[in-house]
Scaffold this motif. Structure first.
Motif, PDB file in Angstrom:
ATOM      1  N   ILE A 196       7.464   3.408   6.080  1.00 34.92           N
ATOM      2  CA  ILE A 196       8.616   2.922   5.309  1.00 34.92           C
ATOM      3  C   ILE A 196       8.709   3.654   3.976  1.00 34.92           C
ATOM      4  CG2 ILE A 196       9.526   0.919   4.048  1.00 34.92           C
ATOM      5  CD1 ILE A 196       8.342  -0.812   6.383  1.00 34.92           C
ATOM      6  N   LEU A 197       7.595   3.766   3.268  1.00 32.38           N
ATOM      7  CA  LEU A 197       7.602   4.413   1.954  1.00 32.38           C
ATOM      8  C   LEU A 197       7.944   5.891   2.059  1.00 32.38           C
ATOM      9  CD1 LEU A 197       4.511   2.665   0.337  1.00 32.38           C
ATOM     10  CD2 LEU A 197       6.944   2.213  -0.122  1.00 32.38           C
ATOM     11  N   THR A 198       7.463   6.553   3.110  1.00 34.23           N
ATOM     12  CA  THR A 198       7.786   7.961   3.325  1.00 34.23           C
ATOM     13  C   THR A 198       9.285   8.133   3.554  1.00 34.23           C
ATOM     14  OG1 THR A 198       5.578   8.394   4.206  1.00 34.23           O
ATOM     15  CG2 THR A 198       7.315   9.974   4.797  1.00 34.23           C
TER      16      THR A 198
ATOM     17  N   LEU B 275      -2.375  -1.804  11.180  1.00 39.62           N
ATOM     18  CA  LEU B 275      -1.013  -1.550  11.659  1.00 39.62           C
ATOM     19  C   LEU B 275      -0.014  -1.689  10.519  1.00 39.62           C
ATOM     20  CD1 LEU B 275      -1.246  -3.541  15.015  1.00 39.62           C
ATOM     21  CD2 LEU B 275      -1.336  -1.053  14.725  1.00 39.62           C
ATOM     22  N   ALA B 276      -0.234  -2.673   9.659  1.00 41.92           N
ATOM     23  CA  ALA B 276       0.646  -2.871   8.502  1.00 41.92           C
ATOM     24  C   ALA B 276       0.565  -1.687   7.542  1.00 41.92           C
ATOM     25  CB  ALA B 276       0.284  -4.172   7.783  1.00 41.92           C
ATOM     26  N   LEU B 277      -0.638  -1.152   7.332  1.00 37.59           N
ATOM     27  CA  LEU B 277      -0.784   0.032   6.480  1.00 37.59           C
ATOM     28  C   LEU B 277       0.039   1.185   7.035  1.00 37.59           C
ATOM     29  CD1 LEU B 277      -4.643   0.037   5.817  1.00 37.59           C
ATOM     30  CD2 LEU B 277      -2.857  -0.445   4.131  1.00 37.59           C
ATOM     31  N   GLN B 278      -0.068   1.417   8.337  1.00 36.71           N
ATOM     32  CA  GLN B 278       0.686   2.492   8.981  1.00 36.71           C
ATOM     33  C   GLN B 278       2.189   2.268   8.804  1.00 36.71           C
ATOM     34  OE1 GLN B 278      -2.410   4.782  10.031  1.00 36.71           O
ATOM     35  NE2 GLN B 278      -0.382   5.332  10.692  1.00 36.71           N
ATOM     36  N   GLY B 279       2.610   1.039   9.039  1.00 39.31           N
ATOM     37  CA  GLY B 279       4.027   0.722   8.894  1.00 39.31           C
ATOM     38  C   GLY B 279       4.518   0.894   7.468  1.00 39.31           C
ATOM     39  N   LEU B 280       3.719   0.468   6.518  1.00 35.63           N
ATOM     40  CA  LEU B 280       4.120   0.584   5.114  1.00 35.63           C
ATOM     41  C   LEU B 280       4.216   2.047   4.693  1.00 35.63           C
ATOM     42  CD1 LEU B 280       4.898  -0.990   2.591  1.00 35.63           C
ATOM     43  CD2 LEU B 280       2.471  -1.049   1.978  1.00 35.63           C
ATOM     44  N   VAL B 281       3.257   2.870   5.101  1.00 38.53           N
ATOM     45  CA  VAL B 281       3.322   4.295   4.781  1.00 38.53           C
ATOM     46  C   VAL B 281       4.579   4.908   5.374  1.00 38.53           C
ATOM     47  CG1 VAL B 281       2.245   6.544   5.231  1.00 38.53           C
ATOM     48  CG2 VAL B 281       0.866   4.652   4.382  1.00 38.53           C
TER      49      VAL B 281
END
Length: 164
Positions: free
Chosen positions: A141-143, A133-139
């Motif tokens: 945010i970065l996008t 879930l954190a990976l999805q959230g970070l992607v």
């Protein structure tokens, strides 16, 4: 896009330490699963684990200029470390805090996270899936940050063109 996954104290004991709370998976297995998921969503990840607060602070600082974001499970240091909080704040990288257990359903002293306030978000209680879930959230945010940078660059280019 590149992210550092930082694991705090005692997480090297996953699979051994209280599996009722933390589950049966070892840290190496969790990291393999994170890496596979990260590749699927176009994110490169590296991993670091330490039981020492200063080493975690050093690693956070080393992320500046090397990584686009951080996923951190500060573990017990969440509740005690102003130093880790200050390091996260200083590097000003999108950071997501992850806890395998639901810290809010545990002992009172675990309910407060000093580091959470300087993170973009906190994920707790989903077991190792919390890292996904954190990976999805970070992607996400970065996008969004990259889109904002691109829009500003385009606006600056338009403003720099001579008026007719």
């Amino acid at each position: 896009m590149k992210a550092m996954v930082i694991q705090g104290p005692n997480l090297n004991m996953l699979g051994i330490r209280d599996p009722r709370i933390y589950g049966p998976a070892k840290l190496e297995t969790i990291h393999q699963n994170i890496k596979q998921h990260a590749e699927q969503i176009g994110l490169e990840v590296d991993f670091f684990q330490s039981n020492f607060e200063g080493e975690i602070v050093d690693k956070i600082q080393e992320c500046l200029g090397q990584y686009d974001g951080i996923i951190i499970n500060p573990a017990a240091y969440s509740h005690t470390s102003v130093a880790i909080r200050d390091a996260i704040s200083a590097v000003n990288l999108p950071t997501i805090e992850v806890h395998i257990s639901n810290i809010h359903s545990r002992e009172d002293f675990r309910h407060k996270s000093l580091t959470a306030a300087v993170c973009a978000g906190v994920i707790a209680g989903f077991g190792p899936m919390g890292y996904h879930l954190a990976l999805q959230g970070l992607v996400q945010i970065l996008t969004e940050l990259n889109a904002i940078k691109e829009a500003r660059k385009q606006a600056a280019a338009q403003n720099a063109q001579p008026q007719q």
